[in-house]
Design an enzyme around this catalytic site. Structure first.
Site, mmCIF file in Angstrom:
data_model
loop_
_atom_site.group_PDB
_atom_site.id
_atom_site.type_symbol
_atom_site.label_atom_id
_atom_site.label_comp_id
_atom_site.label_asym_id
_atom_site.label_seq_id
_atom_site.Cartn_x
_atom_site.Cartn_y
_atom_site.Cartn_z
ATOM 1 N N GLY A 16 0.827 -1.211 0.000
ATOM 2 C CA GLY A 16 0.000 0.000 0.000
ATOM 3 C C GLY A 16 0.860 1.259 0.000
ATOM 4 O O GLY A 16 2.097 1.195 0.000
ATOM 5 N N VAL A 18 1.424 3.608 2.309
ATOM 6 C CA VAL A 18 2.285 3.791 3.489
ATOM 7 C C VAL A 18 3.246 2.613 3.644
ATOM 8 O O VAL A 18 4.430 2.784 3.957
ATOM 9 C CB VAL A 18 1.424 3.934 4.776
ATOM 10 C CG1 VAL A 18 2.295 3.974 6.016
ATOM 11 C CG2 VAL A 18 0.556 5.195 4.704
ATOM 12 N N SER A 44 -2.156 -9.470 -2.938
ATOM 13 C CA SER A 44 -0.820 -9.013 -3.352
ATOM 14 C C SER A 44 0.262 -10.059 -3.097
ATOM 15 O O SER A 44 1.458 -9.763 -3.275
ATOM 16 C CB SER A 44 -0.469 -7.682 -2.692
ATOM 17 O OG SER A 44 -0.757 -7.718 -1.339
ATOM 18 N N ARG A 103 -5.943 4.784 18.228
ATOM 19 C CA ARG A 103 -5.380 6.102 18.574
ATOM 20 C C ARG A 103 -5.954 6.723 19.844
ATOM 21 O O ARG A 103 -5.268 7.460 20.538
ATOM 22 C CB ARG A 103 -5.551 7.070 17.402
ATOM 23 C CG ARG A 103 -4.656 6.720 16.228
ATOM 24 C CD ARG A 103 -4.816 7.732 15.131
ATOM 25 N NE ARG A 103 -4.136 7.290 13.922
ATOM 26 C CZ ARG A 103 -4.514 7.627 12.705
ATOM 27 N NH1 ARG A 103 -5.553 8.426 12.533
ATOM 28 N NH2 ARG A 103 -3.857 7.189 11.655
ATOM 29 N N CYS A 134 -1.812 11.573 9.889
ATOM 30 C CA CYS A 134 -0.728 12.314 9.219
ATOM 31 C C CYS A 134 -0.863 13.830 9.381
ATOM 32 O O CYS A 134 0.131 14.542 9.584
ATOM 33 C CB CYS A 134 -0.678 11.936 7.744
ATOM 34 S SG CYS A 134 -2.280 11.992 6.924
ATOM 35 N N GLN A 161 -4.928 18.641 1.352
ATOM 36 C CA GLN A 161 -4.425 17.280 1.494
ATOM 37 C C GLN A 161 -4.320 16.537 0.166
ATOM 38 O O GLN A 161 -5.261 16.498 -0.632
ATOM 39 C CB GLN A 161 -5.333 16.506 2.469
ATOM 40 C CG GLN A 161 -5.295 17.121 3.858
ATOM 41 C CD GLN A 161 -5.990 16.303 4.930
ATOM 42 O OE1 GLN A 161 -6.674 16.887 5.773
ATOM 43 N NE2 GLN A 161 -5.829 14.993 4.941
ATOM 44 N N LYS A 218 -10.237 13.796 14.050
ATOM 45 C CA LYS A 218 -8.948 13.194 14.452
ATOM 46 C C LYS A 218 -7.961 14.283 14.846
ATOM 47 O O LYS A 218 -7.242 14.162 15.844
ATOM 48 C CB LYS A 218 -8.358 12.383 13.280
ATOM 49 C CG LYS A 218 -9.075 11.072 13.009
ATOM 50 C CD LYS A 218 -8.520 10.432 11.744
ATOM 51 C CE LYS A 218 -9.421 9.304 11.286
ATOM 52 N NZ LYS A 218 -9.073 8.822 9.935
ATOM 53 N N HIS A 247 1.041 16.855 2.019
ATOM 54 C CA HIS A 247 -0.029 17.757 2.433
ATOM 55 C C HIS A 247 0.556 19.154 2.715
ATOM 56 O O HIS A 247 1.734 19.291 3.057
ATOM 57 C CB HIS A 247 -0.669 17.289 3.748
ATOM 58 C CG HIS A 247 -1.432 16.005 3.670
ATOM 59 N ND1 HIS A 247 -1.786 15.375 2.499
ATOM 60 C CD2 HIS A 247 -1.936 15.217 4.675
ATOM 61 C CE1 HIS A 247 -2.470 14.277 2.775
ATOM 62 N NE2 HIS A 247 -2.567 14.153 4.084
HETATM 63 N N1 LIG Z 1 -2.044 7.298 3.086
HETATM 64 C C1 LIG Z 1 -1.661 8.130 4.062
HETATM 65 O O1 LIG Z 1 -1.211 9.262 3.817
HETATM 66 C C2 LIG Z 1 -1.776 7.695 5.482
HETATM 67 C C3 LIG Z 1 -1.189 8.492 6.478
HETATM 68 C C4 LIG Z 1 -1.291 8.108 7.805
HETATM 69 C C5 LIG Z 1 -1.954 6.945 8.133
HETATM 70 N N2 LIG Z 1 -2.529 6.190 7.158
HETATM 71 C C6 LIG Z 1 -3.193 4.948 7.547
HETATM 72 O O2 LIG Z 1 -2.324 3.889 7.181
HETATM 73 C C7 LIG Z 1 -3.083 2.735 6.814
HETATM 74 C C8 LIG Z 1 -2.688 2.325 5.394
HETATM 75 O O3 LIG Z 1 -3.015 3.387 4.516
HETATM 76 P P1 LIG Z 1 -2.596 3.378 2.983
HETATM 77 O O4 LIG Z 1 -2.875 4.754 2.512
HETATM 78 O O5 LIG Z 1 -1.248 2.808 2.799
HETATM 79 O O6 LIG Z 1 -3.696 2.389 2.376
HETATM 80 P P2 LIG Z 1 -3.605 1.466 1.062
HETATM 81 O O7 LIG Z 1 -2.705 2.091 0.062
HETATM 82 O O8 LIG Z 1 -4.995 1.184 0.668
HETATM 83 O O9 LIG Z 1 -2.914 0.131 1.584
HETATM 84 C C9 LIG Z 1 -3.549 -0.768 2.465
HETATM 85 C C10 LIG Z 1 -2.794 -2.073 2.422
HETATM 86 O O10 LIG Z 1 -3.420 -2.992 3.330
HETATM 87 C C11 LIG Z 1 -3.325 -4.283 2.762
HETATM 88 N N3 LIG Z 1 -4.313 -5.204 3.320
HETATM 89 C C12 LIG Z 1 -5.664 -5.162 3.193
HETATM 90 N N4 LIG Z 1 -6.219 -6.212 3.843
HETATM 91 C C13 LIG Z 1 -5.194 -6.916 4.372
HETATM 92 C C14 LIG Z 1 -5.123 -8.114 5.135
HETATM 93 N N5 LIG Z 1 -6.224 -8.774 5.509
HETATM 94 N N6 LIG Z 1 -3.904 -8.581 5.513
HETATM 95 C C15 LIG Z 1 -2.782 -7.913 5.153
HETATM 96 N N7 LIG Z 1 -2.767 -6.784 4.410
HETATM 97 C C16 LIG Z 1 -3.983 -6.290 4.043
HETATM 98 C C17 LIG Z 1 -3.580 -4.038 1.298
HETATM 99 O O11 LIG Z 1 -3.014 -5.128 0.612
HETATM 100 P P3 LIG Z 1 -3.583 -5.618 -0.787
HETATM 101 O O12 LIG Z 1 -2.999 -4.663 -1.766
HETATM 102 O O13 LIG Z 1 -3.070 -6.987 -0.861
HETATM 103 O O14 LIG Z 1 -5.087 -5.533 -0.690
HETATM 104 C C18 LIG Z 1 -2.822 -2.727 1.051
HETATM 105 O O15 LIG Z 1 -1.497 -2.981 0.652
HETATM 106 C C19 LIG Z 1 -4.554 3.153 6.941
HETATM 107 O O16 LIG Z 1 -5.057 2.760 8.188
HETATM 108 C C20 LIG Z 1 -4.491 4.664 6.843
HETATM 109 O O17 LIG Z 1 -5.579 5.302 7.491
HETATM 110 C C21 LIG Z 1 -2.442 6.536 5.843
#
Ligand SMILES: NC(=O)c1ccc[n+]([C@@H]2O[C@H](COP(=O)([O-])OP(=O)(O)OC[C@H]3O[C@@H](n4cnc5c(N)ncnc54)[C@H](OP(=O)(O)O)[C@@H]3O)[C@@H](O)[C@H]2O)c1
Length: 346
Positions: A16, A18, A44, A103, A134, A161, A218, A247
């Protein structure tokens, strides 16, 4: 329970937005790539992440395999983290979770290492640590030096953002919606409620009965918790803009005691994790792929001099606002000398 491999780190959700960043930072920080075990969902499994000359394979998550690691960074949505974090903690793995699930949990510390990193090393060691949102990380990293010196009476913040804050699929949507708009095709958003191409819209997270969006809530709740200031006056407006990564925030801060622009700049210059800019040309693109919170010139209110100031800040929210914060939590916990990012003036 199987024997944990010393120093091994599981990154769950490694494919993903992050997660990929977390794996890259661990490699940059000198972790042996063989000790970084990347997990994803079944979808994946078999995917390969490439970082310069290093390749990391993603495997489908199983608690048994992840428990072979000493620690885990969860980069998964809140519902997945809610299930996986306690499971791994019970198996003796130290967990840093990026999701919102823990959190506000009173027994789970909410940590920005530069501000309250000591919570990680308190005895008994907390088995799970939560990474803040974030937008909260960049806001408090920028304001903490000011708060320490002069106190904070109120914070009014407007965010700009990047779409990647909504995950990897949202980045694809920015490109596909932009291509559609440029070729005159009908818009077809699926991650966002409206098309993100050539558009600006209030943050898409659900609004509560007070009218604040989830993202704004948040920022209020997490800022109050991290600063241990339950009545802190925080007024956020969160907005999505058609930027891929990093952001920006416009912040109006009222200090508790008298200050000055120069005194504030001096406090920011001394602080960890901040890069000061002398020009107003600071943009998310400048902050993208960097470790610091970038702060432009500080302006002072003409009607409330010495007390009210305006800041423009930019920060790579995938890196400083998520993955790097988590890696620094791991480093703090493993008692390795922590190399936090120093303050630089450009
Ligand atoms: N994006 C940001 O800027 C940001 C900043 C701070 C915090 N966050 C938090 O960080 C977390 C990840 O965000 P993201 O933006 O990286 O989301 P993302 O791009 O949608 O990635 C989520 C990942 O979770 C994996 N996943 C889903 N179900 C799973 C399972 N059962 N077992 C193992 N892996 C699984 C997915 O894998 P598959 O590809 O295999 O489905 C995907 O790689 C979220 O909680 C988000 O709120 C995000």
């Amino acid at each position: 329970m199987s024997e944990a491999k010393p120093g091994a780190v599981a990154v769950v959700g490694a494919g993903g937005a992050v997660g990929r960043e977390a794996v890259g930072i661990l490699i940059e920080r000198g972790y042996d790539p063989a000790s970084i075990i990347a997990f994803g969902s079944e979808r994946s499994s078999g995917r390969v992440l490439e970082f310069d000359k290093t390749k990391v394979n993603i495997r489908a998550y199983t608690p048994r395999q992840a428990a072979e690691c000493e620690s885990a960074i969860l980069c998964t949505d809140a519902d997945v983290s809610a299930r996986i974090a306690p499971e791994l903690a019970d198996l003796g793995v130290f967990v840093v979770d990026n999701s919102s699930h823990f959190r506000m949990h009173p027994e789970v510390p909410l940590v920005i290492p530069e501000i309250n990193g000591k919570l990680i090393t308190l005895k008994p060691n907390p088995p799970i640590v939560a990474n803040p949102n974030c937008s909260t990380i960049m806001l408090l990293t920028a304001l903490n030096p000011i708060r320490r010196a002069f106190g904070v009476e109120s914070v009014v913040v407007t965010t700009y953002q990047a779409v990647s804050g909504a995950g990897a699929l949202a980045i694809d949507e920015l490109y596909s919606e932009t291509a559609r708009a440029l070729s005159g095709e009908k818009e077809s958003p699926s991650v966002f409620p409206v098309s993100c191409a050539f558009n600006v819209f209030p943050h898409e997270s659900a609004r509560d009965s007070t009218g604040y969006s989830g993202e704004e809530r948040k920022m209020i709740d997490e800022s109050r918790r991290i600063w241990d200031s339950p009545t802190l006056n925080v007024l956020p407006t969160c907005v999505r803009v058609p930027v891929e990564r990093a952001h920006a925030q416009s912040i109006v801060i009222k200090t508790a005691s008298a200050s000055s622009t120069n005194a504030i700049i001096e406090e920011l210059r001394k602080a960890e994790g901040i890069r000061l800019h002398q020009s107003f040309e600071l943009t998310p693109r400048i902050a993208a792929h960097t470790d610091q919170v970038h702060i432009g010139p500080v302006r002072e209110s003409e009607s409330d001099p010495g007390r009210t100031f305006v800041l423009w800040i930019c920060c790579d929210q995938l890196r400083r606002g998520a993955a790097l914060n988590a890696v620094e939590c791991l480093i703090l916990r493993s008692n390795t000398a922590t190399k936090l990012t120093g303050s630089v003036c450009v």
